[in-house]
Scaffold this motif. Structure first.
Motif, PDB file in Angstrom:
ATOM      1  N   ARG A 185     -14.127  14.724  -9.981  1.00  0.00           N
ATOM      2  CA  ARG A 185     -12.949  15.541 -10.059  1.00  0.00           C
ATOM      3  C   ARG A 185     -13.193  16.710  -9.166  1.00  0.00           C
ATOM      4  O   ARG A 185     -12.013  16.906  -8.001  1.00  0.00           O
ATOM      5  CB  ARG A 185     -12.964  16.438 -11.646  1.00  0.00           C
ATOM      6  N   LYS A 186     -14.361  16.884  -7.549  1.00  0.00           N
ATOM      7  CA  LYS A 186     -13.917  17.615  -6.974  1.00  0.00           C
ATOM      8  C   LYS A 186     -13.259  16.799  -5.933  1.00  0.00           C
ATOM      9  O   LYS A 186     -12.488  17.663  -5.173  1.00  0.00           O
ATOM     10  CB  LYS A 186     -15.358  18.033  -6.763  1.00  0.00           C
ATOM     11  N   ALA A 187     -13.622  15.525  -6.057  1.00  0.00           N
ATOM     12  CA  ALA A 187     -13.098  14.551  -4.926  1.00  0.00           C
ATOM     13  C   ALA A 187     -11.738  14.305  -4.816  1.00  0.00           C
ATOM     14  O   ALA A 187     -10.590  15.091  -3.832  1.00  0.00           O
ATOM     15  CB  ALA A 187     -13.358  13.603  -4.359  1.00  0.00           C
ATOM     16  N   TYR A 188     -11.092  14.358  -5.501  1.00  0.00           N
ATOM     17  CA  TYR A 188      -9.572  13.858  -5.972  1.00  0.00           C
ATOM     18  C   TYR A 188      -8.938  15.400  -5.985  1.00  0.00           C
ATOM     19  O   TYR A 188      -7.970  16.442  -5.910  1.00  0.00           O
ATOM     20  CB  TYR A 188      -9.492  13.490  -7.452  1.00  0.00           C
ATOM     21  N   GLY A 189      -9.650  16.635  -6.192  1.00  0.00           N
ATOM     22  CA  GLY A 189      -9.693  18.550  -6.728  1.00  0.00           C
ATOM     23  C   GLY A 189      -9.332  18.750  -4.504  1.00  0.00           C
ATOM     24  O   GLY A 189      -7.768  18.963  -4.637  1.00  0.00           O
TER      25      GLY A 189
ATOM     26  N   LEU B 230       0.344  -1.357  -0.133  1.00  0.00           N
ATOM     27  CA  LEU B 230      -0.409  -0.047  -0.178  1.00  0.00           C
ATOM     28  C   LEU B 230       0.784   1.037  -0.309  1.00  0.00           C
ATOM     29  O   LEU B 230       1.501   1.358   0.402  1.00  0.00           O
ATOM     30  CB  LEU B 230      -1.092   0.071   1.163  1.00  0.00           C
ATOM     31  N   SER B 231       0.643   2.039  -1.043  1.00  0.00           N
ATOM     32  CA  SER B 231       2.087   3.586  -1.316  1.00  0.00           C
ATOM     33  C   SER B 231       0.830   4.240  -1.664  1.00  0.00           C
ATOM     34  O   SER B 231      -0.087   3.917  -2.102  1.00  0.00           O
ATOM     35  CB  SER B 231       2.909   2.960  -1.733  1.00  0.00           C
ATOM     36  N   PRO B 232       1.186   5.934  -0.557  1.00  0.00           N
ATOM     37  CA  PRO B 232       0.407   6.380  -1.547  1.00  0.00           C
ATOM     38  C   PRO B 232       0.844   7.519  -2.269  1.00  0.00           C
ATOM     39  O   PRO B 232       2.033   7.090  -3.799  1.00  0.00           O
ATOM     40  CB  PRO B 232       0.745   7.454  -0.516  1.00  0.00           C
ATOM     41  N   MET B 233      -0.773   7.978  -4.052  1.00  0.00           N
ATOM     42  CA  MET B 233      -0.190   8.235  -4.971  1.00  0.00           C
ATOM     43  C   MET B 233       0.974   9.407  -5.134  1.00  0.00           C
ATOM     44  O   MET B 233       0.168  10.249  -4.069  1.00  0.00           O
ATOM     45  CB  MET B 233      -1.310   8.524  -5.741  1.00  0.00           C
ATOM     46  N   SER B 234       1.148  10.089  -5.801  1.00  0.00           N
ATOM     47  CA  SER B 234       1.909  11.261  -5.967  1.00  0.00           C
ATOM     48  C   SER B 234       0.508  12.288  -6.868  1.00  0.00           C
ATOM     49  O   SER B 234       0.057  11.897  -7.210  1.00  0.00           O
ATOM     50  CB  SER B 234       3.085  11.102  -7.206  1.00  0.00           C
ATOM     51  N   ASP B 235       1.330  13.141  -6.386  1.00  0.00           N
ATOM     52  CA  ASP B 235       0.726  14.625  -7.217  1.00  0.00           C
ATOM     53  C   ASP B 235       0.203  14.539  -8.524  1.00  0.00           C
ATOM     54  O   ASP B 235      -1.071  14.620  -8.545  1.00  0.00           O
ATOM     55  CB  ASP B 235       1.429  15.223  -6.507  1.00  0.00           C
ATOM     56  N   GLY B 236       1.485  13.857  -9.455  1.00  0.00           N
ATOM     57  CA  GLY B 236       0.981  13.995 -10.205  1.00  0.00           C
ATOM     58  C   GLY B 236      -0.001  12.619 -11.250  1.00  0.00           C
ATOM     59  O   GLY B 236      -0.812  12.208 -11.330  1.00  0.00           O
ATOM     60  N   GLU B 237      -0.291  10.977 -10.086  1.00  0.00           N
ATOM     61  CA  GLU B 237      -0.875  10.397 -10.594  1.00  0.00           C
ATOM     62  C   GLU B 237      -2.254  10.928 -10.057  1.00  0.00           C
ATOM     63  O   GLU B 237      -3.391  10.365 -10.340  1.00  0.00           O
ATOM     64  CB  GLU B 237      -0.577   9.186  -9.711  1.00  0.00           C
ATOM     65  N   ILE B 238      -2.147  11.569  -9.030  1.00  0.00           N
ATOM     66  CA  ILE B 238      -3.748  12.013  -8.770  1.00  0.00           C
ATOM     67  C   ILE B 238      -4.421  13.215  -9.640  1.00  0.00           C
ATOM     68  O   ILE B 238      -5.715  13.007  -9.973  1.00  0.00           O
ATOM     69  CB  ILE B 238      -3.801  13.166  -7.212  1.00  0.00           C
ATOM     70  N   GLU B 239      -3.940  13.921 -10.459  1.00  0.00           N
ATOM     71  CA  GLU B 239      -4.013  14.641 -11.350  1.00  0.00           C
ATOM     72  C   GLU B 239      -4.943  13.984 -12.637  1.00  0.00           C
ATOM     73  O   GLU B 239      -5.409  14.452 -13.522  1.00  0.00           O
ATOM     74  CB  GLU B 239      -2.405  16.093 -11.569  1.00  0.00           C
TER      75      GLU B 239
END
Length: 257
Positions: free
Chosen positions: A62-66, A41-50
């Protein structure tokens, strides 16, 4: 190249990243993977979230991930409490789903959310991941409670929480609320073992092992009992404060038009 797929059963209703190849401040925790029997289990990077935000056509998602990304950027010291964590199977690097928290602890509590891809449902992955992440959270200073909310008709999500030891805790904004409380440390056992060690050493030095061991155990028992009682009292007060805060929040929520 990445593709995105909607998981059928989740308690946050978010889209999940899937590799096409199938392969209030608290103490900062390192971004190292949390290991379970079958997963990393590893945290996603900002790039992956974008990328998630760019690929989804749902304004709500989009709002939730934002909001997650905003939390990561505004509070980098605690970004792992905002970012979704990838569930990756060890055996073949398959992406199974994701889970994470909705920000750092407030009033000693964090809230967890999770989701798994449809083809991996019913295999125990979500239960395994939630169990590992709650224990990881309890290892952080300031976290005593892990909470979760589900939709009223989402029995699958509720069963996951029940298997992980969560118990019902009233109603939240999304539906039934559940909570898991961190276990109290047994100071009596710790100090009796410590007393046994010290007593044995003293007994050996004085030539009377029995007397030394008895004295050490008595001291350990007294100290352990006192510390256990103090911890239980503090936890009881914390539970009462939490209950009062919850009742106030529920009343305010009920009065919101």
């Amino acid at each position: 190249m990445l593709q995105y797929e909607r998981a059928a059963d989740r308690n946050r209703g978010l889209r999940r990243l899937r590799p096409e190849t199938e392969g209030k401040k608290i103490v900062k925790k390192k971004e190292t993977p949390v290991k379970t029997k079958r997963m990393l289990l590893s945290p996603m990077s900002d790039g992956e979230i974008e990328t998630l935000m760019d690929k989804t056509d749902s304004a709500e998602l989009r709002k939730a991930y934002g909001e997650m990304l905003s939390g990561c950027k505004k509070d980098p010291e605690n970004r792992i409490w905002y970012a979704p964590w990838k569930m990756t199977r060890k055996s073949d690097q398959a992406f199974l789903g994701d889970l994470g928290f909705k920000g750092p602890a407030r009033e000693k509590a964090v809230e967890i959310g999770y989701g798994v891809l449809p083809e991996y449902e019913g295999m125990g992955y979500t239960t395994e991941a939630v169990t590992a992440m709650t224990q990881w959270a309890f290892g952080s200073a300031g976290v005593v409670f892990v909470e979760a909310e589900t939709e009223p008709d989402n029995r699958a999500s509720q069963r996951v929480l029940e298997k992980c030891g969560f118990v019902p805790d009233g109603e939240g904004r999304e539906g039934p609320r559940f909570v898991l409380e961190s276990p109290l440390t047994s100071w009596m056992v710790i100090y009796m073992l410590f007393g046994l060690s010290i007593g044995t050493a003293l007994g050996s030095a004085s030539g009377s092992i029995g007397t030394g061991v008895s004295l050490g155990l008595c001291i350990g028992l007294c100290l352990g009992t006192a510390l256990d009682a103090s911890a239980k009292k503090a936890r009881k007060e914390l539970l009462e404060q939490r209950k009062a805060a919850r009742e106030k929040a529920d009343e305010e929520q009920g009065g919101t038009p």
